[in-house]
Design an enzyme around this catalytic site. Structure first.
Site, PDB file in Angstrom:
ATOM      1  N   HIS A 233       0.885  -1.165   0.000  1.00 34.94           N
ATOM      2  CA  HIS A 233       0.000   0.000   0.000  1.00 34.94           C
ATOM      3  C   HIS A 233       0.921   1.213   0.000  1.00 34.94           C
ATOM      4  CE1 HIS A 233      -3.071   2.859   0.961  1.00 34.94           C
ATOM      5  NE2 HIS A 233      -3.987   1.919   1.017  1.00 34.94           N
ATOM      6  N   ARG A 253      -6.376   9.890  -2.799  1.00 34.73           N
ATOM      7  CA  ARG A 253      -5.661  10.315  -4.025  1.00 34.73           C
ATOM      8  C   ARG A 253      -6.651  10.469  -5.173  1.00 34.73           C
ATOM      9  NH1 ARG A 253      -2.311   6.267  -5.543  1.00 34.73           N
ATOM     10  NH2 ARG A 253      -2.698   4.972  -3.724  1.00 34.73           N
TER      11      ARG A 253
END
Ligand SMILES: Cc1cc2nc3c(=O)[nH]c(=O)nc-3n(C[C@H](O)[C@H](O)[C@H](O)COP(=O)(O)OP(=O)(O)OC[C@H]3O[C@@H](n4cnc5c(N)ncnc54)[C@H](O)[C@@H]3O)c2cc1C
Length: 407
Positions: A233, A253
């Site tokens: 991740h 994001r």
């Protein structure tokens, strides 16, 4: 050992894959034992944050979803499994809703669909930023209402198959006592490589050692591929220190947060897929362009303040309430300050080989969820694991039930 128990299907694991397998199988047989080494909240499913993918919008399609999934996997996915995953996504959402799960909707009652890395159309359905526990509670309630025998704090130590009787012998440690369960079929739904994650320092509850699914499958000769293939991740927290290793959900994001180096320069497409982004973050830090903390950790900045610049004030608090609260408790205003992040071990891409019926290479042995290999290839899209566990968990449940009725 206490007296042996006989049953039709043993399911190892009470995450999303195990619970959905149990629910489907219970339509055919009530002789099911669902085992979990702790309780229903001790699973990765419970901890899932950002959401689940399904092509819902009219301008999207399950073919788009399939292409995104294959591209992310570097076309190393098992294409038949990836097609099943993506084509069944919309019906899986309906199934989850029929169990009482409520995905976020806007004022017009339309799904709030988010985007993430490698996704060509907004496709992520969520329940705030704690999607996992909002899904697990109704699943647990359903499982317990169906008369399925649930054994919590039941660690599976080993499985064997007796070739003469064609039955599996499952050795379980329940509260310190060994029990033997004899079953016609076993479904492995044990999730990813937890012991390795533990060694990497993840903040998961402590357990007595229990073999993971890959270990159990290997011990009876089922085919396993790429067992050490791991997904990182990219955005595990480094600073603030109190939240170290907490993952910033990828959809942050998707909402506009960028990755920048110590000089504030964006060094990569922040919506690149996970392992590509991970490689870039490591490269930039090795090149001396990352930030080094006082205690020697490295990282790059994630510009969470950009999210509210794009979406307006209050967006983070409204859409990521759990993350907002965590940072607020540390007196860290994520709408004003970027967060220092670095990749952490996240997901097992390799595992037990299954076919379209979730069958392993051992007759009567099925597997589903993160313990399996093939659906995602070399990298997995965010939101495709929650989908995977329900699509293939349900298939495993039905397949095992049909298998036991035929022998
Ligand atoms: C913090 C975090 C956030 C995530 N966010 C997302 C997201 O937003 N979207 C997404 O798609 N994916 C996400 N993921 C990944 C996803 O949650 C997991 O891949 C998925 O939930 C795995 O489900 P599973 O049913 O295969 O395994 P799990 O949910 O991990 O369940 C495994 C079960 O097996 C049991 N078990 C294991 N070994 C034994 C044994 N020997 N004996 C008895 N029981 C055993 C465990 O106790 C547990 O009940 C996230 C993961 C994490 C950690």
């Amino acid at each position: 050992m206490t007296k042996d128990k006989q049953t039709e299907i043993v399911i190892i694991g009470a995450g999303g894959a195990g619970c959905s397998a149990a629910i489907e199988a219970s339509a055919y047989t009530k002789e099911i034992v669902l085992l979990t080494k702790n309780d229903f909240s001790d699973s990765k499913t419970f901890n899932a944050q950002g959401g689940i993918q399904a092509a819902i919008l009219p301008e999207d399609s399950t073919d788009n979803h399939l292409e995104d999934t294959l591209r992310a996997g570097n076309y190393k996915n098992n294409p038949a499994l990836a097609r099943i995953l993506t084509s069944r996504a919309p019906q899986t959402i309906k199934w989850l809703e029929s169990l009482g799960i409520q995905f976020d909707r806007d004022d017009q009652q339309k799904y709030k669909l988010k985007t993430a890395a490698g996704i060509s159309c907004p496709r992520v359905l969520s329940c705030g930023d704690t999607t996992g526990n909002k899904i697990v509670r109704p699943l647990e309630k359903t499982v317990k209402s169906l008369g399925i025998e649930v054994k919590e704090k039941a660690l599976v130590k080993s499985i064997k198959k007796n070739s003469k009787t064609n039955r599996f012998q499952v050795v379980v440690n329940v509260a310190g006592k060994e029990e033997l369960i004899i079953a016609k079929s076993v479904i492995i739904a044990t999730g990813g490589l937890l012991p390795k994650e533990k060694r990497a320092g993840l903040d998961l509850n402590d357990h007595d050692y229990a073999p993971d699914g890959v270990e159990l499958a290997t011990s009876i000769g089922a085919e396993v591929k790429n067992a050490d293939l791991i997904q990182y991740h990219p955005t595990g927290v480094v600073i603030p220190r109190a939240l170290r290793r907490y993952r910033i959900p990828e959809v942050v994001r998707g909402c506009g947060a960028k990755l920048t180096d110590k000089n504030g320069n964006e060094f990569v497409d922040s919506l690149a897929t996970r392992n590509k982004l991970t490689a870039e973050i490591v490269r930039i830090c090795d090149a001396g362009l990352g930030v080094v903390t006082e205690d020697g950790y490295k990282g790059v900045w994630l510009t969470i303040p950009d999210v509210e610049k794009n979406h307006g004030k209050g967006y983070i608090k409204d859409n990521f309430p759990s993350m907002y609260e965590k940072f607020s408790k540390c007196n860290y205003n994520i709408n004003e300050k970027p967060v220092l992040v670095y990749p952490i071990v996240h997901y097992s891409l390799g595992g037990i080989c299954i076919n379209e019926n979730s069958e392993t290479t051992i007759s009567g042995l099925f597997a589903a969820g993160e313990t399996t290999y093939g659906v995602h290839g070399e990298d997995r899209l965010m939101g495709n694991s929650l989908l995977d566990i329900f699509v293939f968990g349900r298939i495993a449940g039905t397949s095992a039930a049909k298998y036991v009725s035929a022998i």
